[in-house]
Motif scaffolding. Sequence first.
Motif, PDB file in Angstrom:
ATOM      1  N   ARG A   3     -17.001  36.070 -46.110  1.00  0.00           N
ATOM      2  CA  ARG A   3     -17.942  35.056 -46.587  1.00  0.00           C
ATOM      3  C   ARG A   3     -18.182  35.233 -48.075  1.00  0.00           C
ATOM      4  O   ARG A   3     -18.519  36.327 -48.523  1.00  0.00           O
ATOM      5  N   THR A   4     -18.032  34.175 -48.832  1.00  0.00           N
ATOM      6  CA  THR A   4     -18.407  34.170 -50.241  1.00  0.00           C
ATOM      7  C   THR A   4     -19.294  32.962 -50.489  1.00  0.00           C
ATOM      8  O   THR A   4     -19.236  31.963 -49.753  1.00  0.00           O
ATOM      9  N   TYR A   5     -20.107  33.049 -51.539  1.00  0.00           N
ATOM     10  CA  TYR A   5     -21.051  31.980 -51.847  1.00  0.00           C
ATOM     11  C   TYR A   5     -20.969  31.672 -53.342  1.00  0.00           C
ATOM     12  O   TYR A   5     -21.297  32.534 -54.169  1.00  0.00           O
ATOM     13  N   PHE A   6     -20.543  30.484 -53.676  1.00  0.00           N
ATOM     14  CA  PHE A   6     -20.447  30.106 -55.084  1.00  0.00           C
ATOM     15  C   PHE A   6     -21.840  30.131 -55.716  1.00  0.00           C
ATOM     16  O   PHE A   6     -22.810  29.666 -55.121  1.00  0.00           O
ATOM     17  N   SER A   7     -21.930  30.674 -56.948  1.00  0.00           N
ATOM     18  CA  SER A   7     -23.241  30.741 -57.619  1.00  0.00           C
ATOM     19  C   SER A   7     -23.126  30.658 -59.130  1.00  0.00           C
ATOM     20  O   SER A   7     -24.088  30.968 -59.830  1.00  0.00           O
ATOM     21  N   ASP A   8     -21.989  30.211 -59.640  1.00  0.00           N
ATOM     22  CA  ASP A   8     -21.723  30.300 -61.077  1.00  0.00           C
ATOM     23  C   ASP A   8     -21.873  28.951 -61.768  1.00  0.00           C
ATOM     24  O   ASP A   8     -20.924  28.377 -62.273  1.00  0.00           O
ATOM     25  N   ASP A 188     -37.596  18.808 -37.556  1.00  0.00           N
ATOM     26  CA  ASP A 188     -37.175  17.461 -37.944  1.00  0.00           C
ATOM     27  C   ASP A 188     -36.110  17.490 -39.030  1.00  0.00           C
ATOM     28  O   ASP A 188     -35.756  16.448 -39.593  1.00  0.00           O
ATOM     29  N   MET A 189     -35.597  18.671 -39.349  1.00  0.00           N
ATOM     30  CA  MET A 189     -34.417  18.781 -40.192  1.00  0.00           C
ATOM     31  C   MET A 189     -33.624  19.996 -39.744  1.00  0.00           C
ATOM     32  O   MET A 189     -34.183  20.962 -39.228  1.00  0.00           O
ATOM     33  N   HIS A 190     -32.319  19.915 -39.922  1.00  0.00           N
ATOM     34  CA  HIS A 190     -31.443  21.052 -39.672  1.00  0.00           C
ATOM     35  C   HIS A 190     -30.697  21.376 -40.954  1.00  0.00           C
ATOM     36  O   HIS A 190     -30.198  20.477 -41.639  1.00  0.00           O
ATOM     37  N   VAL A 191     -30.633  22.650 -41.274  1.00  0.00           N
ATOM     38  CA  VAL A 191     -29.796  23.139 -42.363  1.00  0.00           C
ATOM     39  C   VAL A 191     -28.835  24.135 -41.734  1.00  0.00           C
ATOM     40  O   VAL A 191     -29.251  25.169 -41.203  1.00  0.00           O
ATOM     41  N   THR A 192     -27.565  23.806 -41.761  1.00  0.00           N
ATOM     42  CA  THR A 192     -26.542  24.597 -41.091  1.00  0.00           C
ATOM     43  C   THR A 192     -25.407  24.910 -42.067  1.00  0.00           C
ATOM     44  O   THR A 192     -25.382  24.412 -43.191  1.00  0.00           O
ATOM     45  N   ILE A 193     -24.459  25.729 -41.621  1.00  0.00           N
ATOM     46  CA  ILE A 193     -23.219  25.950 -42.373  1.00  0.00           C
ATOM     47  C   ILE A 193     -22.061  25.493 -41.498  1.00  0.00           C
ATOM     48  O   ILE A 193     -21.908  25.958 -40.367  1.00  0.00           O
ATOM     49  N   VAL A 194     -21.278  24.587 -42.028  1.00  0.00           N
ATOM     50  CA  VAL A 194     -20.068  24.125 -41.343  1.00  0.00           C
ATOM     51  C   VAL A 194     -18.884  24.902 -41.914  1.00  0.00           C
ATOM     52  O   VAL A 194     -18.747  25.037 -43.135  1.00  0.00           O
ATOM     53  N   THR A 195     -18.040  25.416 -41.031  1.00  0.00           N
ATOM     54  CA  THR A 195     -16.848  26.175 -41.423  1.00  0.00           C
ATOM     55  C   THR A 195     -15.608  25.517 -40.838  1.00  0.00           C
ATOM     56  O   THR A 195     -15.533  25.284 -39.629  1.00  0.00           O
ATOM     57  N   LEU A 196     -14.660  25.227 -41.719  1.00  0.00           N
ATOM     58  CA  LEU A 196     -13.351  24.716 -41.312  1.00  0.00           C
ATOM     59  C   LEU A 196     -12.288  25.651 -41.871  1.00  0.00           C
ATOM     60  O   LEU A 196     -12.239  25.881 -43.084  1.00  0.00           O
ATOM     61  N   LEU A 217     -19.940  25.945 -50.344  1.00  0.00           N
ATOM     62  CA  LEU A 217     -20.165  27.367 -50.588  1.00  0.00           C
ATOM     63  C   LEU A 217     -18.878  28.111 -50.903  1.00  0.00           C
ATOM     64  O   LEU A 217     -18.882  29.084 -51.680  1.00  0.00           O
ATOM     65  N   GLN A 218     -17.789  27.675 -50.298  1.00  0.00           N
ATOM     66  CA  GLN A 218     -16.545  28.456 -50.354  1.00  0.00           C
ATOM     67  C   GLN A 218     -15.377  27.533 -50.061  1.00  0.00           C
ATOM     68  O   GLN A 218     -15.470  26.612 -49.240  1.00  0.00           O
ATOM     69  N   GLY A 219     -14.236  27.777 -50.725  1.00  0.00           N
ATOM     70  CA  GLY A 219     -13.003  27.103 -50.381  1.00  0.00           C
ATOM     71  C   GLY A 219     -12.866  25.721 -50.987  1.00  0.00           C
ATOM     72  O   GLY A 219     -13.581  25.324 -51.910  1.00  0.00           O
ATOM     73  N   ALA A 234     -15.613  24.780 -54.104  1.00  0.00           N
ATOM     74  CA  ALA A 234     -16.851  25.565 -54.092  1.00  0.00           C
ATOM     75  C   ALA A 234     -17.704  25.216 -55.303  1.00  0.00           C
ATOM     76  O   ALA A 234     -17.218  25.152 -56.436  1.00  0.00           O
ATOM     77  N   GLY A 235     -18.993  24.975 -55.068  1.00  0.00           N
ATOM     78  CA  GLY A 235     -19.937  24.620 -56.120  1.00  0.00           C
ATOM     79  C   GLY A 235     -20.190  23.140 -56.246  1.00  0.00           C
ATOM     80  O   GLY A 235     -21.140  22.726 -56.917  1.00  0.00           O
ATOM     81  N   ASP A 236     -19.362  22.290 -55.620  1.00  0.00           N
ATOM     82  CA  ASP A 236     -19.561  20.842 -55.649  1.00  0.00           C
ATOM     83  C   ASP A 236     -20.652  20.434 -54.664  1.00  0.00           C
ATOM     84  O   ASP A 236     -20.897  21.115 -53.658  1.00  0.00           O
ATOM     85  N   PHE A 237     -21.262  19.265 -54.938  1.00  0.00           N
ATOM     86  CA  PHE A 237     -22.341  18.765 -54.079  1.00  0.00           C
ATOM     87  C   PHE A 237     -22.078  17.312 -53.732  1.00  0.00           C
ATOM     88  O   PHE A 237     -21.657  16.520 -54.579  1.00  0.00           O
ATOM     89  N   MET A 238     -22.329  16.971 -52.458  1.00  0.00           N
ATOM     90  CA  MET A 238     -22.231  15.594 -51.990  1.00  0.00           C
ATOM     91  C   MET A 238     -23.561  15.165 -51.387  1.00  0.00           C
ATOM     92  O   MET A 238     -24.210  15.932 -50.682  1.00  0.00           O
ATOM     93  N   TRP A 239     -23.923  13.933 -51.669  1.00  0.00           N
ATOM     94  CA  TRP A 239     -25.215  13.376 -51.244  1.00  0.00           C
ATOM     95  C   TRP A 239     -24.919  12.067 -50.544  1.00  0.00           C
ATOM     96  O   TRP A 239     -24.430  11.121 -51.166  1.00  0.00           O
TER      97      TRP A 239
END
Length: 272
Positions: A3-8, A188-196, A217-219, A234-239
């Motif tokens: 597991r790695t987590y982008f933070s840069d 009333d909200m879920h925050v999860t991690i999806v892994t493919l 987070l990764q990949g 990793a590091g990109d965001f979608m809304w």
Amino acid sequence: MNRTYFSDWGGLPAQRNIIAGRAVFTEAYAFMPRQVQSDITASLLPGWEDTRAWILARPLTGFAETFAELILDIAPGGGTDAGEPDPKAEGVLFLLEGALTLEVGGATHEMAPGGFAYLPPGSGWSVRAGDAKAVCVWIRKRYEPVPGLEAPEVLVTNDAEVTPAPMPDTEGRWSTTRFVDPNDIRHDMHVTIVTLHPGAEVPFTETHVMEHGLLVLQGMGVYRLNADWVEVEAGDFMWLRAFCPQGCHASGSEPFRYLLYKDVNRHPRLEL
């Protein structure tokens, strides 16, 4: 699984860079590549010391309306004693880098990378970074109470402590890390991690009422957003707005993992 987590995030683009980039804003989705979270787009937050924030999403009329999502870059010793400024709001903290000391409900929790904290409304929490900087995600939502149901309790855990649930018929190539019980209707909200895993995919175009924030987070992957295919890393965001068609394919040589927000378990509002 590694597991790695982008933070840069942060810094400034070179003056010789071309202006064109990968960012997209449409009526159905927004895509924010990691490069747009530069020094000039960071904000300071009242009540937070030695902290800068990148605001990835906030309620916006005519677009996604249920949540805010921020990246917090906290200098050593920085943080807040004020916690959530809205007494009606719940939140999630997810730690990407460094260490955080979280105080909530009379208890102290030491959070490491992968740390997850669900913070119900009115919980009066505080956080401080350790001897090195900390980078975390902060997701905020107005809690929607239901008569006869109490708000959920505080939950602090870690990605490494939760066994991902595989999707049926995928042999574990597609899984979801669920930090709270999905059958607990108090949430009333879920925050999860999806892994493919590389080569795995969401093999259909999902279209549903839930809004999404997705922080990679990764990949790497290729994501279907409405009518477009968008390469993400990793590091990109979608809304994503409600009902935005979506699907994805994991590319690259490591797992494709993203932190996913969605609103759940409530009747649709009939007035805005």
